[in-house]
Design an enzyme around this catalytic site. Structure first.
Site, mmCIF file in Angstrom:
data_model
loop_
_atom_site.group_PDB
_atom_site.id
_atom_site.type_symbol
_atom_site.label_atom_id
_atom_site.label_comp_id
_atom_site.label_asym_id
_atom_site.label_seq_id
_atom_site.Cartn_x
_atom_site.Cartn_y
_atom_site.Cartn_z
ATOM 1 N N GLY A 11 -16.642 7.832 37.354
ATOM 2 C CA GLY A 11 -16.984 8.210 35.986
ATOM 3 C C GLY A 11 -16.046 9.319 35.488
ATOM 4 N N THR A 63 -24.932 5.560 30.766
ATOM 5 C CA THR A 63 -24.354 6.239 29.602
ATOM 6 C C THR A 63 -24.116 5.298 28.413
ATOM 7 O OG1 THR A 63 -22.148 5.947 30.559
ATOM 8 C CG2 THR A 63 -23.234 8.055 30.965
ATOM 9 N N THR A 102 -27.420 15.868 27.879
ATOM 10 C CA THR A 102 -26.759 15.458 26.632
ATOM 11 C C THR A 102 -27.346 16.109 25.385
ATOM 12 O OG1 THR A 102 -26.446 13.518 25.212
ATOM 13 C CG2 THR A 102 -28.328 13.462 26.661
ATOM 14 N N TYR A 126 -31.688 6.395 25.200
ATOM 15 C CA TYR A 126 -30.791 7.186 26.057
ATOM 16 C C TYR A 126 -31.258 8.643 26.110
ATOM 17 C CZ TYR A 126 -26.548 9.729 27.449
ATOM 18 O OH TYR A 126 -25.653 10.591 28.051
HETATM 19 N N1 LIG Z 1 -19.915 10.291 27.985
HETATM 20 C C1 LIG Z 1 -20.437 11.138 27.092
HETATM 21 O O1 LIG Z 1 -19.991 11.213 25.930
HETATM 22 C C2 LIG Z 1 -21.563 12.051 27.478
HETATM 23 C C3 LIG Z 1 -22.145 12.869 26.499
HETATM 24 C C4 LIG Z 1 -23.199 13.716 26.859
HETATM 25 C C5 LIG Z 1 -23.635 13.741 28.167
HETATM 26 N N2 LIG Z 1 -23.051 12.932 29.097
HETATM 27 C C6 LIG Z 1 -23.572 12.979 30.465
HETATM 28 O O2 LIG Z 1 -22.527 13.446 31.300
HETATM 29 C C7 LIG Z 1 -22.642 12.859 32.603
HETATM 30 C C8 LIG Z 1 -21.313 12.266 32.995
HETATM 31 O O3 LIG Z 1 -20.944 11.314 32.010
HETATM 32 P P1 LIG Z 1 -19.625 10.436 32.148
HETATM 33 O O4 LIG Z 1 -19.101 10.237 30.770
HETATM 34 O O5 LIG Z 1 -18.756 10.985 33.221
HETATM 35 O O6 LIG Z 1 -20.288 9.051 32.612
HETATM 36 P P2 LIG Z 1 -19.576 7.694 33.032
HETATM 37 O O7 LIG Z 1 -18.094 7.820 32.940
HETATM 38 O O8 LIG Z 1 -20.269 6.606 32.286
HETATM 39 O O9 LIG Z 1 -19.964 7.603 34.568
HETATM 40 C C9 LIG Z 1 -21.296 7.450 34.961
HETATM 41 C C10 LIG Z 1 -21.327 7.037 36.412
HETATM 42 O O10 LIG Z 1 -22.684 6.807 36.774
HETATM 43 C C11 LIG Z 1 -22.707 5.703 37.641
HETATM 44 N N3 LIG Z 1 -24.014 5.051 37.618
HETATM 45 C C12 LIG Z 1 -24.598 4.407 36.584
HETATM 46 N N4 LIG Z 1 -25.797 3.887 36.960
HETATM 47 C C13 LIG Z 1 -25.960 4.236 38.261
HETATM 48 C C14 LIG Z 1 -26.980 3.968 39.209
HETATM 49 N N5 LIG Z 1 -28.063 3.244 38.916
HETATM 50 N N6 LIG Z 1 -26.834 4.472 40.464
HETATM 51 C C15 LIG Z 1 -25.734 5.177 40.802
HETATM 52 N N7 LIG Z 1 -24.727 5.450 39.943
HETATM 53 C C16 LIG Z 1 -24.839 4.978 38.684
HETATM 54 C C17 LIG Z 1 -21.620 4.795 37.116
HETATM 55 O O11 LIG Z 1 -21.194 3.930 38.118
HETATM 56 P P3 LIG Z 1 -20.449 2.539 37.732
HETATM 57 O O12 LIG Z 1 -19.178 2.926 37.036
HETATM 58 O O13 LIG Z 1 -20.236 1.909 39.056
HETATM 59 O O14 LIG Z 1 -21.413 1.803 36.848
HETATM 60 C C18 LIG Z 1 -20.550 5.776 36.721
HETATM 61 O O15 LIG Z 1 -19.686 6.041 37.807
HETATM 62 C C19 LIG Z 1 -23.799 11.859 32.501
HETATM 63 O O16 LIG Z 1 -24.954 12.467 33.003
HETATM 64 C C20 LIG Z 1 -23.958 11.633 31.008
HETATM 65 O O17 LIG Z 1 -25.281 11.274 30.683
HETATM 66 C C21 LIG Z 1 -22.029 12.096 28.790
#
Ligand SMILES: NC(=O)c1ccc[n+]([C@@H]2O[C@H](COP(=O)([O-])OP(=O)(O)OC[C@H]3O[C@@H](n4cnc5c(N)ncnc54)[C@H](OP(=O)(O)O)[C@@H]3O)[C@@H](O)[C@H]2O)c1
Length: 291
Positions: A11, A63, A102, A126
């Protein structure tokens, strides 16, 4: 405190932590699907057994904001039951947990930057599941710190910056919403901030003031439209005309907060940590993409 278990390998944020943590003397242990899967609790237990971590950063999450509307049960398992499991293992090991959350826990109707004391009121699945994950993390482990971030972008994964650069190369004109406000957050900057927080915990030992919610986004505020303009301005070369539209012009399955701006003072005052201006984060990520 040395070994940090980082979930969500592959991620955006976990990838940033893989680089940021060693720079401050930590040893990251990244775990991801399929061998680390919230739907298979034995894999979570196995990860703790194998890593014997000193702290955990739980980045793994569902996400896909729009897809969560039709799959709330699955999103809940990842975003709420996942943190519950991780927190229980952290408590059993007596170690700190940083749970990443978030701005979508807010409804965006405050009209001013949110403080951590403002009541959450998520508008969609979400946000609901992520808020439940915050509660689960606090309930399961006394040494829990929740970091709420927003609009994360990085050189890897699926994010607004990469989408803009892709579609901008294909089309002469784009339409981007100009009435949603927030703070773009470069994943490498957030990873540096989390590493700095962990370094403070390592240096001082756990303090009561560390338990709680903290806002952690790129500094400054903008709209998706202005963010898009900045992306094309910094990327250089020919780029499309970016038209400003309203949220009603671009309906999505999930309702998003119109104004999710968050105040970062508490993180600065408690840990001495502030993320750089989002424009600097943009420069950092574009340079990494172009390298
Ligand atoms: N992206 C944003 O704009 C944003 C904004 C606010 C907060 N956040 C928070 O920041 C954090 C990091 O976000 P990010 O953007 O780095 O997320 P990301 O790139 O979507 O990565 C999320 C990771 O979680 C893994 N995952 C999903 N479902 C899972 C499960 N059931 N068991 C184990 N692993 C699982 C995914 O694996 P796979 O790739 O194998 O599916 C992926 O590696 C998250 O908590 C997100 O909610 C993100």
């Amino acid at each position: 405190m040395r070994r940090i278990l980082v979930t969500g390998r592959g991620g955006q944020l976990a990838t940033g932590l893989e680089t940021a943590l060693p720079a401050r003397g930590f040893e990251p242990v990244l775990v991801g699907q399929p061998e680390f899967e919230f739907d298979a609790p034995e894999t979570v237990a196995a990860a703790f057994d194998a890593a014997q971590p000193d702290a955990v950063v739980n980045c793994a999450a569902w996400t896909a904001v729009d897809a969560a509307e039709d799959n709330e049960a699955a999103a809940f398992r990842a975003n709420a039951l996942g943190p519950a499991l991780v927190a229980a293992h952290c408590a059993a090991h007596g170690i700190p947990l940083i749970q990443v959350s978030t701005d979508y826990v807010y409804d965006g109707r405050k009209g001013a930057p949110y403080l951590e004391t403002d009541p959450p009121n998520p508008l969609g699945a979400y946000g609901r599941t992520k808020l439940a994950g915050e509660w689960a993390a606090f309930a399961g482990n006394p040494h829990t710190l929740v970091l709420r971030t927003a609009w994360v972008f990085s050189p890897v994964g699926s994010n607004f910056l990469r989408t803009m650069l892709r579609v901008g190369a294909e089309r002469p004109e784009l339409r981007v919403v100009a009435d949603q406000h927030g703070s773009p957050t470069a994943a490498p900057d957030l990873a540096d901030a989390i590493t700095a927080v962990l370094a403070r915990i390592r240096d001082t030992g756990w303090q009561d003031t560390y338990r709680g919610v903290f806002h952690a986004t790129g500094s400054g505020y903008t709209t998706w439209h202005s963010f898009a303009e900045a992306i094309f301005g910094q990327a250089g070369g020919p780029h499309p005309v970016v038209h400003a539209i309203t949220t009603t012009d671009y309906p999505t399955k999930a309702v998003r907060p119109a104004d999710g701006r968050m105040d970062g003072s508490k993180l600065r005052e408690t840990f001495g940590v502030a993320l750089p201006p989002w424009e600097q984060g943009l420069t950092r990520v574009i340079r990494a993409l172009q390298a």
